[in-house]
Design an enzyme around this catalytic site. Structure first.
Site, PDB file in Angstrom:
ATOM      1  N   GLU A   1       8.524  15.758  15.931  1.00 23.81           N
ATOM      2  CA  GLU A   1       9.040  15.665  14.569  1.00 23.81           C
ATOM      3  C   GLU A   1       8.248  16.628  13.676  1.00 23.81           C
ATOM      4  OE1 GLU A   1       7.999  12.185  12.186  1.00 23.81           O
ATOM      5  OE2 GLU A   1      10.094  12.052  11.587  1.00 23.81           O
TER       6      GLU A   1
ATOM      7  N   LYS B   1       0.857  -1.194   0.000  1.00 23.47           N
ATOM      8  CA  LYS B   1       0.000   0.000   0.000  1.00 23.47           C
ATOM      9  C   LYS B   1       0.883   1.230   0.000  1.00 23.47           C
ATOM     10  CE  LYS B   1      -2.064   2.937   2.330  1.00 23.47           C
ATOM     11  NZ  LYS B   1      -1.955   4.245   1.653  1.00 23.47           N
TER      12      LYS B   1
ATOM     13  N   CYS C   1      13.097  10.846   7.481  1.00 25.17           N
ATOM     14  CA  CYS C   1      12.929  10.373   8.865  1.00 25.17           C
ATOM     15  C   CYS C   1      14.214  10.578   9.660  1.00 25.17           C
ATOM     16  CB  CYS C   1      12.516   8.916   8.873  1.00 25.17           C
ATOM     17  SG  CYS C   1      13.654   7.870   7.950  1.00 25.17           S
TER      18      CYS C   1
ATOM     19  N   GLU D   1       9.196   1.268  11.098  1.00 25.84           N
ATOM     20  CA  GLU D   1      10.205   2.317  10.874  1.00 25.84           C
ATOM     21  C   GLU D   1       9.466   3.634  11.052  1.00 25.84           C
ATOM     22  OE1 GLU D   1      13.375   1.781  10.384  1.00 25.84           O
ATOM     23  OE2 GLU D   1      13.087  -0.386  10.339  1.00 25.84           O
TER      24      GLU D   1
HETATM   25  P1  NAD Z   1       1.729   8.169   7.955  1.00 25.38           P
HETATM   26  O1  NAD Z   1       1.923   7.340   9.168  1.00 25.38           O
HETATM   27  O2  NAD Z   1       0.657   9.174   7.931  1.00 25.38           O
HETATM   28  O3  NAD Z   1       1.431   7.229   6.690  1.00 25.38           O
HETATM   29  C1  NAD Z   1       2.291   6.183   6.318  1.00 25.38           C
HETATM   30  C2  NAD Z   1       1.494   5.148   5.546  1.00 25.38           C
HETATM   31  O4  NAD Z   1       0.530   4.566   6.433  1.00 25.38           O
HETATM   32  C3  NAD Z   1       0.713   5.711   4.366  1.00 25.38           C
HETATM   33  O5  NAD Z   1       0.706   4.768   3.315  1.00 25.38           O
HETATM   34  C4  NAD Z   1      -0.693   5.855   4.944  1.00 25.38           C
HETATM   35  O6  NAD Z   1      -1.700   5.814   3.972  1.00 25.38           O
HETATM   36  C5  NAD Z   1      -0.759   4.641   5.855  1.00 25.38           C
HETATM   37  N1  NAD Z   1      -1.730   4.721   6.937  1.00 25.38           N
HETATM   38  C6  NAD Z   1      -2.207   5.833   7.562  1.00 25.38           C
HETATM   39  N2  NAD Z   1      -3.094   5.476   8.527  1.00 25.38           N
HETATM   40  C7  NAD Z   1      -3.159   4.118   8.516  1.00 25.38           C
HETATM   41  C8  NAD Z   1      -3.867   3.157   9.289  1.00 25.38           C
HETATM   42  N3  NAD Z   1      -4.701   3.511  10.261  1.00 25.38           N
HETATM   43  N4  NAD Z   1      -3.660   1.850   9.027  1.00 25.38           N
HETATM   44  C9  NAD Z   1      -2.809   1.458   8.055  1.00 25.38           C
HETATM   45  N5  NAD Z   1      -2.133   2.313   7.277  1.00 25.38           N
HETATM   46  C10 NAD Z   1      -2.287   3.632   7.508  1.00 25.38           C
HETATM   47  O7  NAD Z   1       3.145   8.779   7.626  1.00 25.38           O
HETATM   48  P2  NAD Z   1       3.504   9.830   6.492  1.00 25.38           P
HETATM   49  O8  NAD Z   1       3.005  11.149   6.927  1.00 25.38           O
HETATM   50  O9  NAD Z   1       3.063   9.276   5.171  1.00 25.38           O
HETATM   51  O10 NAD Z   1       5.093   9.770   6.518  1.00 25.38           O
HETATM   52  C11 NAD Z   1       5.877  10.542   7.337  1.00 25.38           C
HETATM   53  C12 NAD Z   1       6.336   9.750   8.531  1.00 25.38           C
HETATM   54  O11 NAD Z   1       7.061   8.595   8.111  1.00 25.38           O
HETATM   55  C13 NAD Z   1       7.282  10.536   9.400  1.00 25.38           C
HETATM   56  O12 NAD Z   1       6.940  10.368  10.744  1.00 25.38           O
HETATM   57  C14 NAD Z   1       8.635   9.892   9.121  1.00 25.38           C
HETATM   58  O13 NAD Z   1       9.573  10.029  10.139  1.00 25.38           O
HETATM   59  C15 NAD Z   1       8.256   8.476   8.887  1.00 25.38           C
HETATM   60  N6  NAD Z   1       9.302   7.777   8.155  1.00 25.38           N
HETATM   61  C16 NAD Z   1      10.104   6.897   8.829  1.00 25.38           C
HETATM   62  C17 NAD Z   1      11.146   6.244   8.172  1.00 25.38           C
HETATM   63  C18 NAD Z   1      12.067   5.288   8.913  1.00 25.38           C
HETATM   64  O14 NAD Z   1      12.780   4.540   8.262  1.00 25.38           O
HETATM   65  N7  NAD Z   1      12.078   5.281  10.226  1.00 25.38           N
HETATM   66  C19 NAD Z   1      11.376   6.501   6.821  1.00 25.38           C
HETATM   67  C20 NAD Z   1      10.557   7.421   6.173  1.00 25.38           C
HETATM   68  C21 NAD Z   1       9.519   8.050   6.852  1.00 25.38           C
END
Ligand code: NAD
Length: 500
Positions: free
Chosen positions: A404, A198, A307, A273
């Protein structure tokens, strides 16, 4: 007014072919979402619609999981060398289409083209190549036991076997879409797992192109299925589905908690992650020609939507003003524009929503008493640009220091001694990454041991490679992507004892 440069012919052909809404890949075939539901995906620099993305229902997700379950028996018993061949072929095809994929990524996400073309898409290629090798290096072991109650004349033999976890839900965010997708898909495929992917709703395009290339590479139907749609519906249905054995999630810490809840029902394996608030620490003996651009780039690269961004800067008081002056000058010189414009060094944020969130953090910091030395405001046709921002005069309890931001916002603080800076660096719910800028080997070693973070970089920041595990301590997550360690999380251990 921001003008989008002309698109490549292959990008235009892809957009006509795929970004019309018939974009769910289920059991090897492309199909529309139930009821033909779609949503718009936008060019973040201009706000223009660039395509329609299928919005998968719970029913669509169920079809995708069923396809992955059916494909599992065939894929897990494919010989390692044949899995390796397909992974390598996927890498070759990404490489053959690197310019097209980089352009799609930039168009959809906003990042400067050089970031996609020279860092991220090559990073995705290397993931598939590294794990092609790993698929041929899966091994259990024989174990000498002390069990002494086997029948007379018989011997006990014991050994362990690695087996794929099963069907994996790979859920990824929007900041570096293709490389983060590759970090999930490559080890899962190498281990013999099948997948339902997804992508993030703001940036689904490169995953859809990857789906086409994976089919072309000979990946059997149903081994990777792609469901696009909002997290609250498509993502939630996937995470909760009882046919999923493991969730490999990258995203925010908040969604990570929802993933854990969804995993509870059938005890899905989970790797997370999550977010970060990573410190960059500049010691008094640092080489400032390296450190100043280094710490600036640690936060402004990809407009801070990283991240592992170095979002908290700690500078020894003796050089504090000099370093901050240098970082502010660096920030002011960064050319902002459309990611496809070759002059652009920093693009927009992924969406107006994200830009508003980031600007909100900065105005909140001002009202709490912080000083903004440069940047902080939204601009651009769609209001998605936020200039590189440097914030000083902060206290450790301020929101801008603790949360963050996920944008180009650096929070800088002076310190006087190493114990103080170690305590400050560790005073965070997160523990994802860190960097230390010094010419002293002993200071670097000392800090490396004391900082609670999954990665420590010395005189550099955000160096990652398919061979290096990456992930976090504390609220930054569970488990690791990349490296042999990632492979481990897609494999179960089976113990066998035999009386022979
Ligand atoms: P997000 O958590 O909003 O979304 C991430 C993914 O999860 C998207 O595909 C979203 O559609 C999905 N999602 C959202 N709600 C969900 C639910 N209830 N159930 C299942 N899936 C769901 O994150 P974002 O805003 O897209 O990304 C930014 C975040 O990602 C930041 O916090 C960043 O630090 C983190 N990130 C971490 C790493 C790492 O390796 N640690 C790498 C990149 C980004």
């Amino acid at each position: 007014m921001i003008v989008r440069p002309e698109l490549r012919a292959d990008t235009r052909v892809f957009l006509e072919r795929r970004a019309t809404g018939a974009g769910l890949l289920i059991d090897g075939a492309w199909q529309s979402a139930e009821g033909g539901r779609t949503f718009a995906t936008l060019d973040p620099a201009t706000g223009e619609e660039i395509g329609r993305i299928a919005s998968a229902s719970a029913g669509d997700v169920d079809q995708a999981v069923t396809a992955a379950r059916i494909a599992f028996d065939g894929w897990r018993t494919t010989t390692p060398v044949n899995r390796a061949r397909i992974l390598w072929a996927i890498a070759d095809l990404i490489e053959a289409h690197v310019d097209e994929l980089a352009e799609l990524e930039t168009l959809d996400q906003g990042k400067p083209l050089f970031v996609a073309r020279w860092a991220e898409i090559p990073g995705a290629i290397n993931q598939f190549r590294f794990f092609a090798g790993q698929s041929m290096a899966i091994e259990g072991n024989t174990v000498e036991t002390s069990i002494d109650y086997q029948p007379a004349g018989k011997q006990m033999s014991a050994w362990t076997v690695r087996e794929p976890v099963g069907v994996v839900a790979a859920i990824v965010p929007w900041n570096s879409p293709l490389v983060l997708t590759a970090m999930k898909l490559a080890p899962a495929l190498a281990a013999g797992c099948t997948i339902v992917l997804k992508p993030a709703e703001d940036t689904s395009l490169s995953a859809l192109r990857l789906g086409e290339l994976m089919t072309q590479a000979g990946l059997p139907a149903g081994v990777v299925n792609i469901v696009t749609g909002p997290g609250s519906e498509t993502g939630a249905a996937l995470a909760a589905h009882p046919g999923i054995d493991k969730i490999a999630f990258t995203g925010s810490t908040q969604t990570g908690r929802a993933i854990l809840d969804a995993a509870k029902t059938n005890f899905k394996r989970v790797t997370l992650e999550l977010g970060g608030k990573s410190p960059a620490i500049v010691l008094p003996d640092a080489d400032l020609d390296l450190a100043i651009p280094g710490v600036a780039n640690a936060i402004f690269f990809n407009a801070g939507q990283v991240c592992i961004a170095g979002s908290r800067l700690y500078v020894h008081r003796s050089i504090h003003d000099q370093v901050i002056e240098g970082v502010v000058a660096y920030a002011k010189e960064l050319a902002m524009g459309h990611g496809l414009d070759p002059a652009t060094q920093m693009g927009p944020l992924v969406s107006a929503r994200q830009a508003e969130r980031v600007a909100g953090f900065v105005s909140g910091a001002k009202s709490e008493g912080a000083t903004v030395l440069t940047g902080g405001d939204r601009s651009g046709d769609a209001g998605t640009f936020v200039a590189p921002t440097v914030v000083v005069d902060v206290r450790p309890d301020m929101t801008i220091v603790r949360e963050e931001v996920f944008g180009p916002v650096l929070v800088a603080q002076p310190y006087d001694d190493l114990d103080e800076v170690v305590a400050a660096a560790n005073d965070s719910q997160y523990g994802l990454a860190s960097s230390i800028w010094t010419q002293s080997l002993s200071s670097a070693h000392r800090l490396t041991g004391q900082i609670r973070a999954g990665s420590v970089w010395i005189n550099c920041h955000a160096m990652y490679d398919a061979s290096l595990p990456i992930g976090g301590m504390k609220a930054s997550g569970w488990g690791r992507d990349s490296g042999k360690q990632a492979m481990d999380s897609y494999l179960e251990w089976k113990t066998v004892c035999a009386v022979i």
